[in-house]
Enzyme design. Sequence first.
Site, short mmCIF file in Angstrom:
data_model
loop_
_atom_site.label_atom_id
_atom_site.label_comp_id
_atom_site.label_asym_id
_atom_site.label_seq_id
_atom_site.Cartn_x
_atom_site.Cartn_y
_atom_site.Cartn_z
N HIS A 1 82.71 39.26 56.56
CA HIS A 1 81.90 40.31 56.48
C HIS A 1 83.21 41.23 56.29
O HIS A 1 84.33 41.27 56.14
CB HIS A 1 80.93 40.66 57.43
CG HIS A 1 81.67 40.84 58.76
ND1 HIS A 1 82.12 41.80 59.50
CD2 HIS A 1 81.85 39.85 59.65
CE1 HIS A 1 82.53 41.60 60.53
NE2 HIS A 1 82.49 40.44 60.86
N ALA A 2 82.75 42.85 56.05
CA ALA A 2 83.58 43.75 55.51
C ALA A 2 84.65 43.94 56.50
O ALA A 2 85.96 44.10 55.79
CB ALA A 2 82.74 45.03 55.35
#
Lengths: 530, 86
Positions: B15-16
């Site tokens: 994820h980010a």
Amino acid sequence: MKAARERLADYKVCLSFSNQTGYSVTGHELARRSVFMYYISLLYPLIRDGILTDFTGEQHESNLRKLKQIENELKIHFQDGTLDKIAMICQHLGSDANSFQIDNAKEIVKTQEYFCAGKYYPELPECEKLYLSVQLLGGRIRDIYTVRSGNLSVYRKYALTLIHCFENLVNMEIENKEQLTYNLARHLSRSIYRYKYGLIDYCALESEITTQSKGLYELVKMAVQDFSRKIGYPINNSEVAFLTIHFKAHFHRNSFNTDKVRVLLVTSEKEDASALAKQIEQEFPMLHFIGAALPAQLIAQGKTYDVVISTQLLKYNGLYAYISKYLDSRDKQKIIELYINFRTLNEESVGNNLFERIKPYILKECQGKVQEEIHRCFFAPVPNLMLLLDRQSVQYTDRVSNWRDAIAEAAMPLLETDSILPEYIDDLILYVELYGSLAYLGNRAYLVHAKDNGNIRRSGVSLLVVRDGVKFRERRPVHVLIVVASINRDEHLKVLQEAVKLYDSDEKVNAMLKCRNNSEVYDVVKKIIS
Amino acid sequence: MYERKVTIKNPSGIHARPAAQFVKLAEQFQCNLTISYDTVECDPKSIFSLLSADLHTGLTITICGDGDDEKIAVDSLSQFISLLEE
């Protein structure tokens, strides 16, 4: 203080004053702490540099030492400044043991961070140990909400709220937003926890995002400010960088499907149009360049574009942004404004909607004229001179010592905005010494300019009004001094033609001489030009 | 050319937050790098390319490097992914 109260009220924190106790900040303890950590992050550069000393001292140093021991024991490295900030909040721990509960305490107590918090702060009540553990976990906190089970529905609502804030700001509906909603929901399922507890986290690409995608970052930041008020938690700039990444990834994925604004890039022959277009597209993914043209080819382009971005001054009545080839922060601001203007001022809606609403109150024989005036009001082209000469470029002074100082003072706004290098001022003075009489047009005004010997970064015009006048070589007093800088020979004539409009009649010069400050001069100049 | 396969064990995938750290790590290496699975290929030096590729948990990806420091690059990136737990 009113603005501070309003900002704090967004997060359900109250700022109040009493004569006995002075200012106090009240509200739920966790809300107060998350706001505290948010503002500490903003103020941190001043604290780190010793300018703001209210948050440091002996107790802070003692907490910092303990936290560094925890860092060693955890065998991790906290980003610079993180422990400093946690040490500042540590001074306030233990004040009210029962005022809040930490979510997912059962998961937190299993962590090494919780063990360390208990070891180094045995005196703290349980909820404070948990709070300290959460701060130490920061962005590394495990995925403790039920993303695994697919229960993202709560966070989908948050994601849609954020997307809606962005769409309202840019007045554009994002296409294919299902994937963006899902990605934001997953991100928010972790980050809402960070917002709630004011956790310090860093985006490893924050500096790249804020420089290379500055335009989109600023738009997302504005949308996030609105979003943070809606959800009741402050959101710091590192978190904005993360959210910008998601938006940009979405635009990147949908590069041929989104409702992009079609842009025509106008440059001179010598410039590398494709490199500049690529740089702008990377920075502003909502723009799509349909091609490049020379100024003379603009009309022939027809209606293939929505707006124009140009490194040249144009005779063009549509929306255009006049930028330099360096794409600096001023240029990026102009492009953002161009984009927002385009989205906001829709030819089919704003002007026509206004006219339809007021039409019943206007005499039939006047309706045509009124409609014309409304259209001109919304879509009047900005004269080129107003693109070159802004409010900061216009000055007024009572007197100057001599003509050389007058030139330097008149050119100062161009120097301060990086339009020229200091050497250009030397060039201007040399020009007057060599060719002074050519620049004097007889009506108390003097126009100075010089060749671009690499000392001009962007075309610009600045103006100085001298109440008492200053004698140049011609021994006639000069009251209006205009400085012109042009980036190349092609542009030079256009810029000079624009600048001459400022003082080509006695009436114009007289109007400027009646002014008594910078602002009045600018208003007169604007009136002269329009 | 040098490549390794690695399976993403982190429950939230890439994820980010870890994606940004991963890109910062990849940028340190000179060689050309790609990540691929099935018909999908992305550039680990670009956060947007990485996030567009939807690298989710359970996926086995191939990290490929081509250049002077290819081995250390691929080994470092593989280690990052196999140790990722957040």
